[in-house]
Design a protein around this motif. Sequence first.
Motif, PDB file in Angstrom:
ATOM      1  N   LEU A 106       5.220  -7.019   2.496  1.00 29.83           N
ATOM      2  CA  LEU A 106       6.128  -6.824   1.186  1.00 29.83           C
ATOM      3  C   LEU A 106       5.734  -7.806   0.206  1.00 29.83           C
ATOM      4  N   HIS A 107       5.288  -9.119   0.443  1.00 31.68           N
ATOM      5  CA  HIS A 107       4.558 -10.013  -0.446  1.00 31.68           C
ATOM      6  C   HIS A 107       3.454  -9.310  -1.123  1.00 31.68           C
ATOM      7  N   HIS A 108       2.478  -8.599  -0.145  1.00 30.66           N
ATOM      8  CA  HIS A 108       1.280  -8.028  -0.776  1.00 30.66           C
ATOM      9  C   HIS A 108       1.644  -7.089  -1.620  1.00 30.66           C
ATOM     10  N   TYR A 109       2.746  -6.005  -1.405  1.00 27.60           N
ATOM     11  CA  TYR A 109       3.209  -5.045  -2.206  1.00 27.60           C
ATOM     12  C   TYR A 109       3.483  -5.675  -3.355  1.00 27.60           C
ATOM     13  N   ARG A 110       4.256  -6.599  -3.363  1.00 33.23           N
ATOM     14  CA  ARG A 110       5.049  -7.148  -4.644  1.00 33.23           C
ATOM     15  C   ARG A 110       3.878  -7.759  -5.445  1.00 33.23           C
ATOM     16  N   ALA A 111       2.730  -8.327  -5.106  1.00 31.87           N
ATOM     17  CA  ALA A 111       1.566  -8.796  -5.625  1.00 31.87           C
ATOM     18  C   ALA A 111       0.868  -7.694  -6.382  1.00 31.87           C
ATOM     19  N   GLY A 122       2.422  -5.200  -7.880  1.00 32.60           N
ATOM     20  CA  GLY A 122       3.378  -4.904  -8.702  1.00 32.60           C
ATOM     21  C   GLY A 122       4.412  -3.862  -8.441  1.00 32.60           C
ATOM     22  N   PHE A 123       4.617  -3.632  -7.081  1.00 33.64           N
ATOM     23  CA  PHE A 123       5.777  -2.683  -6.519  1.00 33.64           C
ATOM     24  C   PHE A 123       7.001  -3.603  -6.521  1.00 33.64           C
ATOM     25  N   SER A 124       8.105  -2.639  -6.718  1.00 33.67           N
ATOM     26  CA  SER A 124       9.242  -3.397  -6.355  1.00 33.67           C
ATOM     27  C   SER A 124       9.805  -3.248  -5.037  1.00 33.67           C
ATOM     28  N   ILE A 125      10.951  -3.794  -4.444  1.00 33.95           N
ATOM     29  CA  ILE A 125      11.167  -3.462  -3.279  1.00 33.95           C
ATOM     30  C   ILE A 125      12.743  -3.218  -3.018  1.00 33.95           C
ATOM     31  N   ALA A 126      13.114  -2.063  -2.202  1.00 33.73           N
ATOM     32  CA  ALA A 126      14.639  -1.736  -2.057  1.00 33.73           C
ATOM     33  C   ALA A 126      14.928  -1.883  -0.628  1.00 33.73           C
ATOM     34  N   LEU A 127      16.033  -2.391  -0.320  1.00 28.55           N
ATOM     35  CA  LEU A 127      16.466  -2.391   1.047  1.00 28.55           C
ATOM     36  C   LEU A 127      17.654  -1.142   1.093  1.00 28.55           C
ATOM     37  N   ASP A 128      17.189  -0.128   2.008  1.00 23.34           N
ATOM     38  CA  ASP A 128      18.030   1.007   2.021  1.00 23.34           C
ATOM     39  C   ASP A 128      19.179   0.844   3.624  1.00 23.34           C
ATOM     40  N   ASP A 129      20.116   1.823   3.093  1.00 22.52           N
ATOM     41  CA  ASP A 129      21.268   1.551   3.949  1.00 22.52           C
ATOM     42  C   ASP A 129      21.836   0.405   4.369  1.00 22.52           C
ATOM     43  N   GLY A 152      -3.476  -1.134   1.198  1.00 21.94           N
ATOM     44  CA  GLY A 152      -4.136  -0.531   0.075  1.00 21.94           C
ATOM     45  C   GLY A 152      -3.990   0.762  -0.174  1.00 21.94           C
ATOM     46  N   ARG A 153      -3.511   1.541   0.983  1.00 18.16           N
ATOM     47  CA  ARG A 153      -3.418   2.721   1.070  1.00 18.16           C
ATOM     48  C   ARG A 153      -2.743   3.511  -0.199  1.00 18.16           C
ATOM     49  N   THR A 154      -1.560   3.038  -0.042  1.00 21.47           N
ATOM     50  CA  THR A 154      -0.573   3.497  -1.194  1.00 21.47           C
ATOM     51  C   THR A 154      -1.118   3.232  -2.437  1.00 21.47           C
ATOM     52  N   LEU A 155      -1.615   2.113  -3.036  1.00 19.30           N
ATOM     53  CA  LEU A 155      -2.110   1.860  -4.063  1.00 19.30           C
ATOM     54  C   LEU A 155      -3.356   2.929  -4.357  1.00 19.30           C
ATOM     55  N   GLN A 156      -4.185   3.357  -3.453  1.00 17.59           N
ATOM     56  CA  GLN A 156      -5.117   4.303  -3.888  1.00 17.59           C
ATOM     57  C   GLN A 156      -4.505   5.669  -4.195  1.00 17.59           C
ATOM     58  N   LEU A 157      -3.336   6.056  -3.587  1.00 22.41           N
ATOM     59  CA  LEU A 157      -2.837   7.171  -3.644  1.00 22.41           C
ATOM     60  C   LEU A 157      -2.297   6.947  -5.104  1.00 22.41           C
ATOM     61  N   VAL A 162       9.059   2.071  -6.228  1.00 19.13           N
ATOM     62  CA  VAL A 162       9.942   1.100  -5.479  1.00 19.13           C
ATOM     63  C   VAL A 162       9.593   1.331  -3.968  1.00 19.13           C
ATOM     64  N   ILE A 163       9.434   0.611  -3.138  1.00 21.14           N
ATOM     65  CA  ILE A 163       9.230   0.505  -1.866  1.00 21.14           C
ATOM     66  C   ILE A 163      10.357   0.485  -1.017  1.00 21.14           C
ATOM     67  N   GLU A 164      11.051   1.721  -0.688  1.00 13.41           N
ATOM     68  CA  GLU A 164      12.404   1.422   0.082  1.00 13.41           C
ATOM     69  C   GLU A 164      12.462   1.297   1.554  1.00 13.41           C
ATOM     70  N   LEU A 165      12.719   0.160   2.112  1.00 15.52           N
ATOM     71  CA  LEU A 165      12.554   0.044   3.384  1.00 15.52           C
ATOM     72  C   LEU A 165      13.674   0.519   4.595  1.00 15.52           C
ATOM     73  N   THR A 166      13.687   1.597   5.451  1.00 16.80           N
ATOM     74  CA  THR A 166      14.616   2.171   5.974  1.00 16.80           C
ATOM     75  C   THR A 166      14.482   1.613   7.285  1.00 16.80           C
ATOM     76  N   GLU A 167      15.484   1.208   7.824  1.00 13.06           N
ATOM     77  CA  GLU A 167      15.578   0.313   9.126  1.00 13.06           C
ATOM     78  C   GLU A 167      16.233   1.205  10.054  1.00 13.06           C
ATOM     79  N   GLN A 168      15.537   1.814  11.135  1.00 14.78           N
ATOM     80  CA  GLN A 168      16.196   2.533  12.087  1.00 14.78           C
ATOM     81  C   GLN A 168      16.079   1.930  13.396  1.00 14.78           C
ATOM     82  N   THR A 169      15.270   1.123  13.657  1.00 13.79           N
ATOM     83  CA  THR A 169      14.927   0.146  14.888  1.00 13.79           C
ATOM     84  C   THR A 169      14.807  -1.454  14.742  1.00 13.79           C
TER      85      THR A 169
END
Length: 397
Positions: free
Chosen positions: A142-147, A149-156, A106-111, A123-130
């Motif tokens: 991510l299901h929590h983010y979608r619920a 109202g956020f969208s999801i992006a897969l980076d790189d 909920g921290r992002t929603l508060q922002l 759009v929450i953009e997932l950046t995978e480095q590890t």
Amino acid sequence: MTVIEQLSALDTILAQGGVHSLFQPIVSLSQQQILGFEALSRGPSNSPLHSPINLFAVARQAGRLNELEVMCRETACRRFSEQRLDGKLFLNVSPESLVEPLHENGRTLQLLQRYGISPNQVVIELTEQTPTDDFQLLFNALHHYRAMGFSIALDDLGAGYSSLRLWSELRPDYVKIDRHFIDGIHQDALKREFVGSILQIAKASRAQVIAEGIELEEELLVLIEMGVDLVQGYLLCRPQEQPPRDARGLIPRLEGSHPPLSEDGNHLAALIIEQAAVQRDTSTRQVLEAFRLQADLNTLAVVDDEGRPCGIVHRHALSDALFEPFAAGLFARKPISRVMSSDFLAVDIKQSLQQVSRLLTGRARQRIEEDFVIIQGGRYLGLGRLIDVLRLITEPA
């Protein structure tokens, strides 16, 4: 710079809020609009951790990645709101920070609430480095983010440790092709095949593809030919603190493009290739002979007795079909209706270029040689080329 000095610099940045946000536009070519902006974080300009690569690497090693990412998101949301930017805000989030025990739900929603930004803009953009091992925990996050109202992006896409599995299990709304596969794509057939496969999977999963890291006009032209609509990179615009808001000034004039759009709205008329169609009872042998006599002929439309298109024949597809064992002898005398494709796009000459472009780019993989059919009142007029439409779309007004 020693490890101690790096950690000291990180402490200072986190204590003083020493990160700032740049924004890079993501452009829709077909609509000539900015879809949104990716927020990119930088350390202080006079710091050895100015580079995001160094900054996030040191934070990860120090176990303070989540703390840094929260600060970056807060800065990005504040600057996005202050500038009243339109479109979507793409926020980079690493999967490992989402699954950290200290990650606060909920921290992002508060922002967003603080800065008046709607979740459906983000759009929450997932950046995978590890490597990401706990897929179930990540899926739940991510299901929590979608619920909310956020969208999801897969980076790189294609660069991460498990990006294809992430795509399969998370079903993102957007996928961003890794810069490696964009760099020099005009000179590398294998990279074009890779991008083509991404476009096919994206259509099946209902994801939108974003090609990022575009630096050359030749790269952009190939991507347009392949049907990529959403683009991002230095060629269009570098990351800036105060990014442009109008996409029309960002799209380069491509070499060999057509004159600017006329005002009468009937732009398809100028693009018609007046290629005669063939009747559905024409023999396959005759169609093959037509291709043989015209080296630059890639497509033939097939029409019924009333002149209405009922199928299409592509040179490469017909050749591949007749290479099958016994196929040439079996089909040569058969009507072309036996081997034609019914998967074709027919557009009315009255449709706008924007409408046609959306139809074309919505197809999984519209090869550059696979022309579309132009009709009037349901009857065949001629053929059109994808590249001609998109060149006009990208032509500055």
